[in-house]
Every structure is written in C-alpha cells, then in structure tokens.
Design a protein around this motif. Structure first.
Motif, PDB file in Angstrom:
ATOM      1  N   LEU A 205       4.427  13.539  -5.338  1.00  0.00           N
ATOM      2  CA  LEU A 205       3.647  12.361  -4.984  1.00  0.00           C
ATOM      3  C   LEU A 205       2.277  12.719  -4.435  1.00  0.00           C
ATOM      4  CD1 LEU A 205       6.493  10.405  -3.165  1.00  0.00           C
ATOM      5  CD2 LEU A 205       5.681  10.078  -5.507  1.00  0.00           C
TER       6      LEU A 205
ATOM      7  N   LYS B 278       0.840  -1.184   0.000  1.00  0.00           N
ATOM      8  CA  LYS B 278       0.000   0.000   0.000  1.00  0.00           C
ATOM      9  C   LYS B 278       0.880   1.240   0.000  1.00  0.00           C
ATOM     10  CE  LYS B 278      -3.743  -2.088   2.607  1.00  0.00           C
ATOM     11  NZ  LYS B 278      -4.517  -2.049   3.845  1.00  0.00           N
ATOM     12  N   LYS B 279       0.361   2.316  -0.598  1.00  0.00           N
ATOM     13  CA  LYS B 279       1.087   3.574  -0.574  1.00  0.00           C
ATOM     14  C   LYS B 279       0.943   4.173   0.815  1.00  0.00           C
ATOM     15  CE  LYS B 279       0.460   4.738  -5.400  1.00  0.00           C
ATOM     16  NZ  LYS B 279      -0.067   5.716  -6.343  1.00  0.00           N
ATOM     17  N   THR B 280       2.052   4.631   1.355  1.00  0.00           N
ATOM     18  CA  THR B 280       2.003   5.231   2.676  1.00  0.00           C
ATOM     19  C   THR B 280       1.624   6.702   2.557  1.00  0.00           C
ATOM     20  OG1 THR B 280       4.352   5.739   2.580  1.00  0.00           O
ATOM     21  CG2 THR B 280       3.731   3.660   3.605  1.00  0.00           C
TER      22      THR B 280
END
Length: 95
Positions: free
Chosen positions: A42, A24-26
C-alpha cells in the motif's frame, strides 16, 4: 441580440460543504504501521537523487569545460589619439 437563456430564481439544491462521503486513505503514523503498509504493497518509498549532499546543483564539469574552450579575444580595436581629442574638444568648440 443573441437569445441567451439565463436561469431565473434560486437553486435550492443540497450542497455539502463539510466532510465528503468519500473515505480518505489513512496514512500510517508509526514505524510499525509503515512497515506493514510496505509489506502489504500500500505504500511505496523512493530514494531522492542527491538528497542530503553538500554539492551545488550548478557545479558541473560542463560549465568549466566551456570556460576552458573559450578562446575569443574580447578586446576592442584602439582608436587614434587625434580622433579621441577631437571628440573631447567638439562640445567645448560649440560654445
């Protein structure tokens, strides 16, 4: 009857119910992390239109203009008194 093939028996294949293998993207939780993510490209922020205002979403000049332009006469034409008396006395005359 149509020939429909139904699977028989049980499917003993492996099923992953817990965590997936995809990372998962933090999401940065601190202000410093957020500014770093913005600088790296980002993270993008958007300004909401009308956020924090005290105006109603339905208060517009268009609604009021429609009310001003309306000139229809919304009255019914009057009926003669003799007809209205005859209608009121008809149920009592039947008895």
């Amino acid at each position: 009857m149509p020939n429909v093939s139904m699977p028989t028996g049980q499917d003993w294949g492996a099923v992953n119910v817990g965590s997936s293998s995809v990372r998962k993207k933090t999401v940065p939780k601190t202000a410093h992390g957020i500014t770093q993510a913005k600088a790296a490209g980002l993270l993008a922020t958007e300004k909401k239109f009308g956020a924090g205002g005290n105006r109603s979403a339905h208060s517009g000049a268009g609604v009021n203009a429609k009310k001003l332009e309306e000139t229809d006469e919304l009255k019914h034409s009057k009926v003669d008194k003799s007809l209205s008396k005859a209608i009121m006395q008809a149920p009592t005359a039947k008895k």
